[in-house]
Enzyme design. Structure first.
Site, PDB file in Angstrom:
ATOM      1  N   TYR A   1     -30.340  18.798   6.566  1.00  0.00           N
ATOM      2  CA  TYR A   1     -31.512  19.595   6.963  1.00  0.00           C
ATOM      3  C   TYR A   1     -32.193  20.219   5.750  1.00  0.00           C
ATOM      4  CZ  TYR A   1     -33.987  22.775  10.212  1.00  0.00           C
ATOM      5  OH  TYR A   1     -34.919  23.443  10.959  1.00  0.00           O
TER       6      TYR A   1
ATOM      7  N   LYS B   1     -19.063  13.304  10.623  1.00  0.00           N
ATOM      8  CA  LYS B   1     -19.367  11.872  10.756  1.00  0.00           C
ATOM      9  C   LYS B   1     -18.628  11.149   9.644  1.00  0.00           C
ATOM     10  CE  LYS B   1     -21.581   8.462  12.678  1.00  0.00           C
ATOM     11  NZ  LYS B   1     -21.207   7.967  14.010  1.00  0.00           N
TER      12      LYS B   1
ATOM     13  N   ASP C   1     -21.488  11.735  17.212  1.00  0.00           N
ATOM     14  CA  ASP C   1     -22.033  10.963  18.340  1.00  0.00           C
ATOM     15  C   ASP C   1     -21.179  11.163  19.592  1.00  0.00           C
ATOM     16  OD1 ASP C   1     -20.190   9.722  16.665  1.00  0.00           O
ATOM     17  OD2 ASP C   1     -20.772   7.694  17.213  1.00  0.00           O
TER      18      ASP C   1
ATOM     19  N   ASP D   1     -28.342  21.648  14.132  1.00  0.00           N
ATOM     20  CA  ASP D   1     -29.699  21.869  14.636  1.00  0.00           C
ATOM     21  C   ASP D   1     -29.877  21.111  15.954  1.00  0.00           C
ATOM     22  OD1 ASP D   1     -32.484  22.700  14.411  1.00  0.00           O
ATOM     23  OD2 ASP D   1     -32.923  20.603  13.958  1.00  0.00           O
TER      24      ASP D   1
END
Ligand code: NAI
Length: 335
Positions: A124, A174, A207, A231
């Site tokens: 971000y 991840k 995910d 976010d």
């Protein structure tokens, strides 16, 4: 002694929800709050040429506690996000976003989820550079992921969990794809987890976490997450319990705290007086708690939740008919 708070109206619905929130806080606090206005955002940019003037940063550094309305970030160009800059310049490395079931229609029951989002580095907050000949542009991203950032975020999250009587933490990562920074965050999180034997901890790929949040949100308590993932998933959490209009937040550093709703400036409804001020009001309740005004915080939160339980006392985003002022008056009557 009267306590001081710096407030930033921000853009769009910011001025409407901030006015309602300040009025409620003034009603709830006996000695009142000394409100100090500071400017930031698109309106500030249009009037002063700077979306985040140095005076605003100085006021927040001096008074240590601030509350902010949403600020518009231009898409596809223009100035850098005021939120990213505030978090980086003031080292507000924790993005704390709780979502809990409020008993609203068409929402999930038994949800009590708190997101601890890394607020100052990662995807971000990356730098973007355009490379390549015109007509065939490539974008290179430079993002920082540090052990120290995850370590201190996880430390805050575990202390919070213990104080709230929560028993389980999940690191959302991840690391099957981003093997290097994924591992750095994993190891730093595990190092902190080892000092809290009373709290269980696990890891989830982002995910899979997205899917689990939709299918079994009640199984999770505290999510510790990279900046961009946080976010996105904190909006998913908000959606489970009533949407952006009801989800509060705080940006925390070592000694500075900046409270704000999760939602943005909502240009589609700005200026119509119909915005739901609940999210900013609940952020203000978190702020009062942080300032040691614990009873006032509880009283305010209870009145907001009690008001929302009445289906005749809701704003349009929750299927009701009240405007911002009418909804605020209803809460004040329920104090
Ligand atoms: P948004 O959160 O402003 O709006 C998304 C949808 O939710 C809209 O339909 C809006 O009407 C509704 N909504 C949001 N808050 C509401 C409330 N309190 N009451 C009733 N309905 C509400 O997100 P969007 O449209 O993606 O972003 C608009 C602007 O806000 C952008 O410039 C964005 O960068 C900025 N933004 C700022 C944030 C901040 O300052 N913390 C956070 C998120 C976005």
């Amino acid at each position: 002694m009267m306590k001081s708070v710096v407030y930033i109206n921000g853009d769009g619905i910011g001025i409407e929800v901030m006015r309602a929130t300040r009025a409620l806080v003034d009603t709830v606090t006996k000695e009142g709050i000394e409100w100090i206005e500071a400017k930031a955002g698109e309106n500030c940019f249009l009037t002063t040429g700077n979306p985040l003037p140095p005076e605003t940063l100085e006021l927040i550094r001096e008074h240590k506690v601030a509350i902010k309305g949403p600020t518009t970030t231009p898409s596809g160009g223009g100035f850098t996000s005021v939120n990213v800059r505030l978090r980086q310049e003031l080292d507000l490395y924790v993005g704390l976003r709780p979502s809990w079931s409020l008993g609203l229609p068409n929402t999930r029951r038994n949800v009590n989820l708190t997101v601890f989002r890394q607020n100052t580095e990662g995807l971000y907050a990356c730098k973007e550079e355009v490379k390549g000949p015109s007509g065939s542009r490539e974008v290179l991203l430079t993002a920082r992921f540090s052990e120290e950032a995850m370590y201190r975020l996880a430390l805050k999250a575990f202390h919070y969990a213990r104080a709230q009587g929560l028993t389980h933490m999940t690191l959302v990562n991840k690391e099957n794809i981003h093997k290097v920074w994924g591992r750095v965050y994993h190891d730093a999180f595990d190092q902190v987890a080892a000092s809290f034997p009373d709290i269980t901890a696990d890891h989830m790929l982002v995910d899979a976490m997205g899917m689990r949040l939709v299918s079994q949100p009640e199984k999770y308590q505290v999510l510790v997450i990279e900046n961009m993932f946080g976010d996105i998933l904190s909006d998913v959490c908000a959606g489970l319990v009533g949407g952006l209009g009801v989800t509060p937040g705080a940006n925390l550093g070592e000694d500075i705290a900046l409270f704000e709703a999760v939602h943005g400036s909502a240009p589609d409804i700005a200026g119509r007086g119909i915005a739901n001020p609940t999210a900013l009001m609940l952020s203000a309740a978190m702020m009062l708690d942080h300032m040691g005004l614990v009873l006032e915080s509880k009283r305010m939160k209870r009145a907001i939740i009690h008001t929302l339980k009445n289906n005749k006392c809701r704003t349009g985003d929750l299927g009701g008919k009240l405007n911002t002022i009418q909804f605020t008056s209803a809460i004040m009557e329920n104090l």
